[in-house]
Design an enzyme around this catalytic site. Sequence first.
Site, short mmCIF file in Angstrom:
data_model
loop_
_atom_site.label_atom_id
_atom_site.label_comp_id
_atom_site.label_asym_id
_atom_site.label_seq_id
_atom_site.Cartn_x
_atom_site.Cartn_y
_atom_site.Cartn_z
N ILE A 77 5.87 4.52 4.97
CA ILE A 77 6.55 3.29 5.30
C ILE A 77 6.15 2.30 4.20
CG2 ILE A 77 4.64 2.62 6.81
CD1 ILE A 77 6.45 1.25 8.66
N SER A 78 7.13 1.62 3.62
CA SER A 78 6.85 0.71 2.51
C SER A 78 5.95 -0.43 2.96
CB SER A 78 8.15 0.08 1.99
OG SER A 78 9.04 1.06 1.57
#
Length: 227
Positions: A77-78
């Site tokens: 997940i960024s």
Amino acid sequence: MKYMPRNGGEHPHRQGLGLTSPAARARLIAELRAEGIEDERVLAALAKVPRHEFVEEAWRGEAYKNRPLPIGQAQTISQPYIVALMTQWLLQRGPRKRVLEIGTGSGYQTAVLAELVPNVFTVERLKGLSEQARARLRQLGYRNIHFGYADGSQGWAAHAPYDGILVTAAAESVPKALLDQLERGGRLVIPVGPPHHQMLRVIDRNGRYESRDLAPVSFVPLLEGRA
Ligand code: SAH
């Protein structure tokens, strides 16, 4: 100071205290603001979406730090700053009505979009992640998201055109299908380039396509086919 378990060792996030508390979220939002995110709608969306619901259990205490986190199947997940930046750029030309996201992953970016856009279409090539994200977002109450299990480098022709397209995996070059499925007046935000040399690119479709490279980034690669 080390966290001391109470209530039979329950984790702090279960009590709404500690590392996933409103205070931790507020600190993150202040940090994003300080780093230059200025769109209040985007900041409000990030303040609202419970990021700790999107990461693996073991990483929940890190959920409101400005860092990427593992979501399983070798994907990440960024970091919140990149999610905020991409969303801000996507909405900069004005509100969007129909947005296509490529790379559902955990569904976190999807949820942020769903707070801001009436119709969100999201495509993921890994079946496990797609199903997990679908269940999670439904449980969180989102009803304006359409899920596709497919190779997103082909876009999603059945629902095209889109006035916004956001890609959360890096392409070696911009897939033609995505350019074709972008409406006039629409904007595409996509990381482009080989591993370790990617740039976040913004492409506006006007009479013709106008492209700008805006920031160095690091994303997992956009892969072909489903798995
Ligand atoms: N937006 C996600 C980030 C996921 S990481 C989040 O907020 O959690 C990138 C995701 O893109 C991975 O889940 C990966 O499987 C997916 N992906 C890579 N190539 C793809 C393709 N061709 N089509 C659809 N999804 C793809």
